[in-house]
Write a protein that holds these residues in place. Structure first.
Motif, PDB file in Angstrom:
ATOM      1  N   THR A  50       0.533  -1.537  -0.250  1.00 15.34           N
ATOM      2  CA  THR A  50      -0.161  -0.411  -0.111  1.00 15.34           C
ATOM      3  C   THR A  50       0.997   0.933  -0.273  1.00 15.34           C
ATOM      4  O   THR A  50       0.618   2.442  -0.659  1.00 15.34           O
ATOM      5  N   LYS A  51       1.708   0.817   0.507  1.00 15.88           N
ATOM      6  CA  LYS A  51       2.669   2.920   0.903  1.00 15.88           C
ATOM      7  C   LYS A  51       3.679   2.510  -0.231  1.00 15.88           C
ATOM      8  O   LYS A  51       4.041   3.936  -1.071  1.00 15.88           O
ATOM      9  N   GLY A  52       3.771   1.261  -1.251  1.00 10.95           N
ATOM     10  CA  GLY A  52       5.362   1.186  -2.475  1.00 10.95           C
ATOM     11  C   GLY A  52       3.612   2.045  -3.481  1.00 10.95           C
ATOM     12  O   GLY A  52       4.637   2.815  -4.037  1.00 10.95           O
ATOM     13  N   SER A  53       2.019   1.942  -3.407  1.00  8.18           N
ATOM     14  CA  SER A  53       1.717   1.786  -5.039  1.00  8.18           C
ATOM     15  C   SER A  53       1.595   3.769  -4.468  1.00  8.18           C
ATOM     16  O   SER A  53       1.923   4.530  -4.938  1.00  8.18           O
ATOM     17  N   GLY A  54       1.619   4.573  -3.004  1.00  8.31           N
ATOM     18  CA  GLY A  54       1.121   5.675  -2.770  1.00  8.31           C
ATOM     19  C   GLY A  54       2.330   6.478  -2.955  1.00  8.31           C
ATOM     20  O   GLY A  54       2.143   7.473  -3.800  1.00  8.31           O
ATOM     21  N   SER A  55       3.757   5.755  -2.698  1.00  6.62           N
ATOM     22  CA  SER A  55       4.482   6.689  -3.026  1.00  6.62           C
ATOM     23  C   SER A  55       4.682   6.642  -4.602  1.00  6.62           C
ATOM     24  O   SER A  55       5.303   7.937  -4.829  1.00  6.62           O
ATOM     25  N   LEU A  56       4.789   5.275  -5.521  1.00  9.05           N
ATOM     26  CA  LEU A  56       4.195   5.860  -6.539  1.00  9.05           C
ATOM     27  C   LEU A  56       3.568   6.153  -7.158  1.00  9.05           C
ATOM     28  O   LEU A  56       4.240   7.016  -8.333  1.00  9.05           O
ATOM     29  N   SER A  57       2.590   6.104  -7.031  1.00 10.14           N
ATOM     30  CA  SER A  57       1.884   7.862  -7.309  1.00 10.14           C
ATOM     31  C   SER A  57       2.293   9.471  -7.099  1.00 10.14           C
ATOM     32  O   SER A  57       2.017  10.089  -7.778  1.00 10.14           O
ATOM     33  N   SER A  62       4.565  14.226  -9.158  1.00 10.61           N
ATOM     34  CA  SER A  62       5.800  15.083  -8.765  1.00 10.61           C
ATOM     35  C   SER A  62       6.459  15.630 -10.213  1.00 10.61           C
ATOM     36  O   SER A  62       7.655  16.105 -10.595  1.00 10.61           O
ATOM     37  N   GLY A  63       6.026  15.004 -11.363  1.00  8.69           N
ATOM     38  CA  GLY A  63       6.441  14.836 -12.205  1.00  8.69           C
ATOM     39  C   GLY A  63       7.434  13.943 -13.310  1.00  8.69           C
ATOM     40  O   GLY A  63       7.975  13.295 -14.582  1.00  8.69           O
ATOM     41  N   CYS A  64       7.799  12.384 -12.074  1.00  9.22           N
ATOM     42  CA  CYS A  64       8.960  11.139 -13.078  1.00  9.22           C
ATOM     43  C   CYS A  64       8.038  10.633 -13.169  1.00  9.22           C
ATOM     44  O   CYS A  64       6.813  10.760 -13.770  1.00  9.22           O
ATOM     45  N   PRO A  65       8.232  10.536 -14.371  1.00  4.36           N
ATOM     46  CA  PRO A  65       7.666   9.497 -15.936  1.00  4.36           C
ATOM     47  C   PRO A  65       7.615   8.277 -15.362  1.00  4.36           C
ATOM     48  O   PRO A  65       8.209   7.117 -14.464  1.00  4.36           O
ATOM     49  N   ALA A  66       6.085   7.628 -15.404  1.00  5.09           N
ATOM     50  CA  ALA A  66       5.226   6.429 -15.040  1.00  5.09           C
ATOM     51  C   ALA A  66       6.432   5.024 -15.398  1.00  5.09           C
ATOM     52  O   ALA A  66       6.623   4.737 -14.852  1.00  5.09           O
ATOM     53  N   GLU A  67       7.080   5.080 -16.687  1.00  9.71           N
ATOM     54  CA  GLU A  67       7.375   4.105 -17.263  1.00  9.71           C
ATOM     55  C   GLU A  67       8.857   4.411 -16.337  1.00  9.71           C
ATOM     56  O   GLU A  67       9.540   2.688 -17.394  1.00  9.71           O
ATOM     57  N   ASN A  68       9.209   4.674 -16.175  1.00  9.72           N
ATOM     58  CA  ASN A  68      10.659   5.226 -14.974  1.00  9.72           C
ATOM     59  C   ASN A  68      10.310   4.526 -14.054  1.00  9.72           C
ATOM     60  O   ASN A  68      11.621   4.036 -13.357  1.00  9.72           O
ATOM     61  N   LEU A  69       8.855   3.382 -13.325  1.00 10.48           N
ATOM     62  CA  LEU A  69       9.053   3.444 -12.572  1.00 10.48           C
ATOM     63  C   LEU A  69       7.904   1.881 -11.915  1.00 10.48           C
ATOM     64  O   LEU A  69       7.925   1.742 -13.165  1.00 10.48           O
ATOM     65  N   SER A  70       8.232   1.201 -10.948  1.00  6.82           N
ATOM     66  CA  SER A  70       7.760   0.291 -10.713  1.00  6.82           C
ATOM     67  C   SER A  70       7.978  -0.176  -9.082  1.00  6.82           C
ATOM     68  O   SER A  70       9.303   0.045  -8.209  1.00  6.82           O
ATOM     69  N   THR A  71       6.935  -0.928  -8.400  1.00 12.26           N
ATOM     70  CA  THR A  71       6.851  -1.472  -7.405  1.00 12.26           C
ATOM     71  C   THR A  71       7.550  -3.198  -6.814  1.00 12.26           C
ATOM     72  O   THR A  71       6.899  -3.301  -7.945  1.00 12.26           O
ATOM     73  N   VAL A  72       7.772  -2.991  -6.063  1.00 17.05           N
ATOM     74  CA  VAL A  72       7.415  -4.534  -5.331  1.00 17.05           C
ATOM     75  C   VAL A  72       7.743  -4.598  -3.965  1.00 17.05           C
ATOM     76  O   VAL A  72       8.602  -3.832  -2.763  1.00 17.05           O
ATOM     77  N   GLN A  73       7.023  -5.611  -3.682  1.00 19.75           N
ATOM     78  CA  GLN A  73       6.915  -5.427  -1.406  1.00 19.75           C
ATOM     79  C   GLN A  73       8.768  -5.841  -1.655  1.00 19.75           C
ATOM     80  O   GLN A  73       8.720  -7.539  -1.958  1.00 19.75           O
ATOM     81  N   LEU A  74       9.296  -5.889  -0.149  1.00 14.72           N
ATOM     82  CA  LEU A  74       9.953  -5.714   0.074  1.00 14.72           C
ATOM     83  C   LEU A  74      10.550  -5.852   1.306  1.00 14.72           C
ATOM     84  O   LEU A  74      10.326  -4.574   1.645  1.00 14.72           O
ATOM     85  N   ASP A  75      10.392  -6.861   2.253  1.00 10.81           N
ATOM     86  CA  ASP A  75      10.929  -7.241   4.274  1.00 10.81           C
ATOM     87  C   ASP A  75      12.461  -7.800   4.260  1.00 10.81           C
ATOM     88  O   ASP A  75      12.702  -8.792   3.739  1.00 10.81           O
ATOM     89  N   VAL A  76      13.580  -7.169   3.887  1.00 14.52           N
ATOM     90  CA  VAL A  76      14.649  -7.737   4.522  1.00 14.52           C
ATOM     91  C   VAL A  76      14.433  -8.343   5.857  1.00 14.52           C
ATOM     92  O   VAL A  76      15.842  -8.577   5.725  1.00 14.52           O
ATOM     93  N   THR A  77      13.866  -8.359   6.343  1.00 14.60           N
ATOM     94  CA  THR A  77      13.824  -9.378   7.293  1.00 14.60           C
ATOM     95  C   THR A  77      13.257 -10.544   7.727  1.00 14.60           C
ATOM     96  O   THR A  77      12.985 -11.652   7.531  1.00 14.60           O
ATOM     97  N   SER A  78      12.612 -10.928   5.679  1.00 16.64           N
ATOM     98  CA  SER A  78      11.722 -11.928   5.363  1.00 16.64           C
ATOM     99  C   SER A  78      12.221 -13.108   4.365  1.00 16.64           C
ATOM    100  O   SER A  78      11.851 -12.204   3.328  1.00 16.64           O
ATOM    101  N   ASN A  79      13.070 -13.974   4.437  1.00 17.91           N
ATOM    102  CA  ASN A  79      12.959 -14.987   3.317  1.00 17.91           C
ATOM    103  C   ASN A  79      12.587 -15.132   2.237  1.00 17.91           C
ATOM    104  O   ASN A  79      12.446 -14.689   1.559  1.00 17.91           O
ATOM    105  N   SER A  80      11.197 -14.618   2.752  1.00 14.99           N
ATOM    106  CA  SER A  80       9.909 -15.323   1.555  1.00 14.99           C
ATOM    107  C   SER A  80       9.375 -14.266   1.141  1.00 14.99           C
ATOM    108  O   SER A  80       9.472 -14.495  -0.412  1.00 14.99           O
TER     109      SER A  80
END
Length: 257
Positions: A50-57, A62-80
């Motif tokens: 949810t936060k990742g999608s909000g930051s992407l928006s 703010s003017g960043c090209p949409a094609e230059n961005l994507s998101t991925v859920q990533l928790d560095v404390t979780s191997n899965s």
């Protein structure tokens, strides 16, 4: 999770992970995504989808090209979570040119054991495990770069010198894991350098972000504009610190340990 098709044939692929949804990581992502010189595609690693999608928006607004961005859920404390992120990026992009280990917390809780455990789990073990996970994708790049976010708080020299401003800052757990990260960086610089992966330890200074508890309060205590720290990271990504590979750097040059 939002994914955008990359419009260029051979973009530089970056992952800012995690914490790209706020603070230093978010500003670094904004600068890189807006850059037209290096053809960047930024993968925003975020603990929360949810936060990742909000930051992407926010970045697109703010003017960043949409094609230059994507998101991925990533928790560095979780191997899965790391495995899932690796799988997603492998399928979408097949390689990684730059990995920025931006994970960082400064826990302030009563339990000393828990305070140290949380700091080490995210800041140190999380960064090492993230690197280990993504090395196969970095090795597929023609010019792989690995950045660890260092800190003056991890310097034994600064911690022992009463004449330096940060001498009395009482964040021992955070200092300890950053000092340990410096050793990890030195060792990985040697081993990964043999595999063609260039490594930097980047010190962004003391930025006024919520890592300090409250960004506004930190700024009043003398913390710097986080954009200055982010630009040190950007310089390493975009090749302006290539002469300082395998060293610890800040905006003024190479730092002692």
């Amino acid at each position: 999770m939002s994914q955008f098709r990359i419009s260029t044939a051979h973009p530089r692929i970056l992952t800012v992970c995690p914490g790209a949804n706020q603070g230093l990581g978010f500003i670094t992502a904004r600068i890189l995504a807006a850059s037209s010189k290096t053809n960047n595609h930024i993968i925003l690693g975020s603990h929360s989808e949810t936060k990742g999608s909000g930051s992407l928006s926010s970045l697109i607004t703010s003017g960043c090209p949409a094609e230059n961005l994507s998101t991925v859920q990533l928790d560095v404390t979780s191997n899965s979570s790391l495995s899932a992120a690796f799988s997603t990026i492998s399928k979408t992009h097949s390689r990684l040119d730059v990995l920025i280990n931006n994970a960082g917390i400064a826990p302030k809780i009563p339990s000393v054991r828990e305070q140290y455990r949380q700091a080490m789990e995210t800041n140190l073990i999380g960064a090492v495990t993230t690197t280990d996970t993504f090395i196969p994708l970095l090795r597929k790049s023609s010019s792989p770069r690995l950045l660890y976010i260092s800190s003056e708080f991890g310097s034994l020299t600064i911690a022992a010198d009463p004449n330096i401003r940060d001498f009395n800052v009482d964040v021992v757990a955070y200092r300890a894991n950053k000092a340990a990260m410096n050793m990890i960086f030195v060792q990985q610089s040697k081993s990964l350098g043999k595999k063609g992966i260039r490594v930097w330890a980047v010190n962004p200074g003391w930025p006024a972000t919520n890592l300090s508890g409250n960004a506004e309060a930190a700024a009043k205590r003398g913390a710097m504009d986080p954009e200055g720290g982010a630009r040190v990271i950007v310089d390493a990504v975009e090749g302006r610190r290539d002469g300082d590979v395998e060293k610890r750097v800040d905006e003024n040059g190479v730092l002692d340990w």
